[in-house]
Design a protein around this motif. Structure first.
Motif, short mmCIF file in Angstrom:
data_model
loop_
_atom_site.label_atom_id
_atom_site.label_comp_id
_atom_site.label_asym_id
_atom_site.label_seq_id
_atom_site.Cartn_x
_atom_site.Cartn_y
_atom_site.Cartn_z
N VAL A 75 67.19 68.45 -31.40
CA VAL A 75 67.16 67.97 -30.01
C VAL A 75 65.74 67.65 -29.59
O VAL A 75 65.47 66.58 -29.01
CB VAL A 75 67.79 69.01 -29.06
CG1 VAL A 75 67.53 68.64 -27.60
CG2 VAL A 75 69.30 69.11 -29.31
N ARG A 76 64.82 68.55 -29.86
CA ARG A 76 63.42 68.31 -29.48
C ARG A 76 62.89 67.04 -30.15
O ARG A 76 62.31 66.16 -29.49
CB ARG A 76 62.54 69.49 -29.87
CG ARG A 76 61.08 69.33 -29.42
CD ARG A 76 60.14 70.21 -30.23
NE ARG A 76 60.16 69.86 -31.64
CZ ARG A 76 59.54 68.80 -32.17
NH1 ARG A 76 58.87 67.96 -31.40
NH2 ARG A 76 59.61 68.57 -33.47
N ALA A 77 63.10 66.94 -31.45
CA ALA A 77 62.55 65.80 -32.19
C ALA A 77 63.15 64.48 -31.72
O ALA A 77 62.42 63.49 -31.49
CB ALA A 77 62.78 66.00 -33.68
N LYS A 78 64.46 64.43 -31.56
CA LYS A 78 65.11 63.19 -31.16
C LYS A 78 64.76 62.82 -29.72
O LYS A 78 64.58 61.64 -29.40
CB LYS A 78 66.63 63.32 -31.32
CG LYS A 78 67.09 63.30 -32.77
CD LYS A 78 68.61 63.26 -32.86
CE LYS A 78 69.07 63.11 -34.30
NZ LYS A 78 70.56 63.05 -34.40
N ALA A 79 64.66 63.83 -28.85
CA ALA A 79 64.32 63.54 -27.45
C ALA A 79 62.91 62.98 -27.35
O ALA A 79 62.67 61.99 -26.63
CB ALA A 79 64.46 64.81 -26.62
N ARG A 125 60.72 75.21 -27.16
CA ARG A 125 60.38 74.03 -27.97
C ARG A 125 59.72 72.92 -27.15
O ARG A 125 59.01 72.09 -27.69
CB ARG A 125 61.63 73.50 -28.68
CG ARG A 125 62.00 74.35 -29.89
CD ARG A 125 63.32 73.95 -30.50
NE ARG A 125 63.45 74.45 -31.86
CZ ARG A 125 63.70 75.71 -32.20
NH1 ARG A 125 63.84 76.62 -31.24
NH2 ARG A 125 63.79 76.09 -33.46
N PHE A 126 59.98 72.91 -25.86
CA PHE A 126 59.40 71.87 -25.01
C PHE A 126 58.20 72.34 -24.20
O PHE A 126 57.40 71.52 -23.74
CB PHE A 126 60.47 71.32 -24.05
CG PHE A 126 61.54 70.53 -24.74
CD1 PHE A 126 61.30 69.24 -25.16
CD2 PHE A 126 62.79 71.08 -24.97
CE1 PHE A 126 62.28 68.49 -25.80
CE2 PHE A 126 63.78 70.35 -25.62
CZ PHE A 126 63.52 69.05 -26.03
N LEU A 127 58.06 73.64 -24.00
CA LEU A 127 57.00 74.15 -23.15
C LEU A 127 55.58 73.83 -23.63
O LEU A 127 54.72 73.47 -22.80
CB LEU A 127 57.13 75.67 -22.98
CG LEU A 127 58.00 76.19 -21.85
CD1 LEU A 127 58.03 77.70 -21.88
CD2 LEU A 127 57.52 75.69 -20.49
N PRO A 128 55.28 73.95 -24.91
CA PRO A 128 53.88 73.73 -25.32
C PRO A 128 53.35 72.36 -24.90
O PRO A 128 52.21 72.26 -24.40
CB PRO A 128 53.94 73.88 -26.84
CG PRO A 128 55.07 74.83 -27.08
CD PRO A 128 56.10 74.44 -26.05
#
Length: 249
Positions: A75-79, A125-128
């Motif tokens: 999800v992180r990578a695709k987003a 996964r998105f916070l950094p």
């Protein structure tokens, strides 16, 4: 009012139906670039087609089960590939599972993972990147803090509230806000599936405003919290319930 959200990138989980879908619709109307996430790819594609039919931008569709570690990284990578950067994360995925007084440890684990652990791990996964850029929004769709029985779901929601409050203090100096919304009776696919017309008529009697809420009632508040205009609101648990809850939050 211009919510100053045009071209921001947002991930919305649980977006195939109900509250998540309503939230994504409200954000799309403000010009937010979306990645919508859920397990049901066909439902997400149908939703994307509906947004296009309304003259809105087509969201990126990511079919994934966010309770799975590998899927969360996907999800992180695709987003990030689709949006360039993710400024806003809406944790709207969750659900009910048997987890009462006599539930097994496995049933408790499922309830906690579905309603707390998956959201916590996806957020990390998105916070950094949000913190590095000095701007970000996390909004968690949770639930009531008035347990009427032993329930893994209720315990998970309470954990979400405590975690979100603590996280808001950690990341606030970096320009990231973290808030929770506790929906009341919202007319969604889940409500239609789990309750009869007679059940829902009884529910309405308990709601001071005299009606069920709509998914977009949640979406409009999410839009404010996700916007620069809501930048001084963090660490909150805000009920959207037509006055149903009797306590402070």
């Amino acid at each position: 009012m211009d919510m100053q959200l045009k071209d921001r990138g947002a991930v919305v989980t649980g977006a195939s139906a109900g509250i998540g879908r309503g939230i994504a619709t409200c954000l799309a109307r403000e010009g937010v670039r979306l990645a919508v996430v859920a397990r049901r790819e066909a439902a997400l594609t149908e939703f994307a087609d509906e947004l296009v039919a309304q003259g809105l931008a087509r969201p990126a569709v990511i079919a994934a089960d966010v309770t799975d570690d590998a899927a969360r990284e996907t999800v992180r990578a695709k987003a990030e590939q689709a949006l360039g950067q993710v400024d806003i994360l809406i944790n709207s995925a969750g659900g009910r599972r048997p987890s009462g007084l006599t539930a097994t440890d496995e049933e408790w684990d499922v309830a906690m993972t579905l309603n707390f652990i998956a959201q916590r791990k996806l957020t990390t996964r998105f916070l950094p990147a949000m913190r590095e850029r000095g701007w970000g929004r996390v909004v968690n769709i949770t639930g009531k803090s008035e347990p009427t029985r032993v329930s893994g779901e209720f315990c998970a929601k309470a954990a979400m509230h405590a975690w979100s409050k603590g996280l808001s203090r950690e990341v606030g100096p970096d320009g990231v806000t973290v808030n929770s919304i506790a929906p009341g009776r919202i007319l969604s696919e889940q409500m239609l599936r789990n309750y009869t017309d007679a059940d829902r008529a009884e529910h309405v009697k308990e709601i001071p405003l005299g009606r069920y809420g709509e998914p977009e009632d949640i979406g409009r508040l999410v839009t404010l919290l996700a916007s620069p205009l809501g930048g001084y609101i963090t660490g909150t648990v805000i009920p959207v319930d037509g006055g149903l809850r009797r306590y402070q939050f």
